[in-house]
Structure formats: structure tokens, C-alpha cells
Design a protein around this motif. Structure first.
Motif, short mmCIF file in Angstrom:
data_model
loop_
_atom_site.label_atom_id
_atom_site.label_comp_id
_atom_site.label_asym_id
_atom_site.label_seq_id
_atom_site.Cartn_x
_atom_site.Cartn_y
_atom_site.Cartn_z
N VAL A 55 0.86 -1.17 0.00
CA VAL A 55 0.00 0.00 0.00
C VAL A 55 0.90 1.23 0.00
CG1 VAL A 55 -1.80 1.25 1.24
CG2 VAL A 55 -1.75 -1.25 1.30
N PRO A 56 0.82 2.11 -1.01
CA PRO A 56 1.68 3.28 -1.03
C PRO A 56 1.38 4.22 0.15
CG PRO A 56 0.15 3.28 -2.89
CD PRO A 56 -0.05 2.02 -2.17
N LEU A 57 2.36 5.03 0.51
CA LEU A 57 2.22 5.92 1.67
C LEU A 57 1.01 6.85 1.58
CD1 LEU A 57 5.91 6.89 2.47
CD2 LEU A 57 4.38 5.50 3.81
N PRO A 58 0.75 7.49 0.42
CA PRO A 58 -0.40 8.41 0.39
C PRO A 58 -1.75 7.69 0.59
CG PRO A 58 1.05 8.80 -1.49
CD PRO A 58 1.57 7.58 -0.80
N ALA A 59 -1.80 6.40 0.29
CA ALA A 59 -3.06 5.67 0.40
C ALA A 59 -3.29 5.11 1.81
CB ALA A 59 -3.09 4.52 -0.60
N ARG A 60 -2.29 5.24 2.68
CA ARG A 60 -2.43 4.69 4.04
C ARG A 60 -3.22 5.65 4.92
NH1 ARG A 60 3.73 2.48 5.04
NH2 ARG A 60 3.78 1.18 3.18
N PRO A 61 -3.98 5.11 5.87
CA PRO A 61 -4.76 5.98 6.75
C PRO A 61 -3.84 6.75 7.73
CG PRO A 61 -4.95 3.70 7.46
CD PRO A 61 -4.19 3.69 6.17
N GLY A 62 -4.27 7.92 8.13
CA GLY A 62 -3.49 8.75 9.09
C GLY A 62 -3.62 8.18 10.49
N ARG A 63 -2.81 8.69 11.37
CA ARG A 63 -2.83 8.21 12.76
C ARG A 63 -3.91 8.88 13.51
NH1 ARG A 63 2.66 6.43 15.32
NH2 ARG A 63 3.66 5.61 13.52
#
Length: 179
Positions: free
Chosen positions: A171-179
Motif C-alpha cells: 500500500v503506497p504511503l499516500p493511500a495509508r490511513p493517518g494516525r
């Protein structure tokens, strides 16, 4: 820019450029070479009184390139005796190097049993490996020396091979959910 040796013509251009007061970058641009190559050449072969001389630089470069080169261990009989004794005692080159550094830094440290005195000399582990791999084939076995890796020849670097396979379901970084 490919890797190629500086020719005598290149060195004469460098000498002319330095006498004319050109900068290292200007000389490099004129020759189509990297500025670090020109800078290193001038630094290696300049004298305080005469500056950079093309003939002297070319002779010095040929002398540096001469083969076979004497390795530090092979050139020093004291180091050679110590390294050979420690290798026969199943020490690794890095252990030998570290022990020599320790003995040179602290005079209260006693040398190991069956090891000749190194008289304060030190050497890097890489220099010991170069000495080992420069020995004729089969010489290590004749001396009863076995490296921990059991390798008698250097392993070539692997070029172009990746260490592992592709990451599955990445999963690319921009597509990952925020904390």
C-alpha cells in the motif's frame, strides 16, 4: 562520463590551465571530465615550489599503477609473521586487526600466546583480507588456515540483482490511513 585514465595530453592541458589561472571546474569542462578527477590529479601531483608539472605527474601516475603492488602485510615481515600466526590460530582478519589496535593503544595489554610481537604496528581487516586473497591458490589449505566463511576466493559483487522478491499487496504511503 566514462572512467578512463588521464592521458599525457590531458595532463598537459591541466598544467596549461593551472598556469593560466583557470579554476578546476573550468579545466574539467574544457577536458570533458569530472571536476573531482581534475582536483585529485592536481592535489596528488603538485609541489609547493614548481606547482603542477605534466611530465612529473605522468611518471608518478605510471609508478602508482605498476603491478603487482606490494601489500602492507607482505611488505612488512613483522606484520606478516603476526598475521600468519594469528590466522593459524583461527582468528578472523577483523579480530587480528582489532587486537593489534588494542595492543598499540594500550601498552599494558599483553599479546596473545603464540603470537609474535607486532611492535606497535596496526593494520586494517581489509588489508589482511587482501593479503589472504592474493596468496596462490591452495596456500591457505597448505598452511592449515580456514577462514570462518570457508571462502578461499573473494565473492564477486552481485550487480543488478535485488535482495528479495516484490512486496505483495503493498500500500503506497499516500493511500495509508493517518494516525
Amino acid at each position: 562520463m566514462g572512467r578512463r585514465k588521464l592521458s599525457f595530453g590531458d595532463r598537459s592541458e591541466i598544467a596549461t590551465g593551472t598556469k593560466a589561472g583557470w579554476s578546476v571546474r573550468r579545466i574539467a569542462r574544457h577536458l570533458g571530465r569530472c571536476p573531482s578527477v581534475i582536483s585529485r590529479e592536481i592535489r596528488r601531483n603538485s609541489t609547493k615550489t614548481r606547482g603542477y608539472q605534466a611530465v612529473g605527474a605522468d611518471v608518478a601516475a605510471q609508478r602508482r599503477r605498476a603491478r603487482p603492488q606490494r601489500r602492507k602485510v607482505a611488505a612488512d615481515p613483522v606484520l606478516k609473521a603476526r598475521v600468519d600466526a594469528d590466522l593459524a590460530a583461527s582468528w578472523t582478519p577483523n579480530q587480528i586487526s582489532g587486537r593489534l589496535r588494542l595492543e598499540a593503544a594500550d601498552p599494558t595489554v599483553e599479546r596473545m600466546a603464540n603470537s609474535p610481537d607486532a611492535k606497535g604496528r596496526t593494520i586494517s581487516g581489509e588489508a589482511i583480507y587482501q593479503y589472504i586473497y592474493a596468496l596462490p591458490r591452495g596456500e591457505l589449505a597448505r598452511r592449515g588456515i580456514m577462514l570462518p566463511s570457508k571462502r578461499t576466493r573473494r565473492r564477486p559483487r552481485s550487480i543488478g540483482r535485488s535482495r528479495g522478491g516484490p512486496i505483495v499487496a503493498m500500500v503506497p504511503l499516500p493511500a495509508r490511513p493517518g494516525r
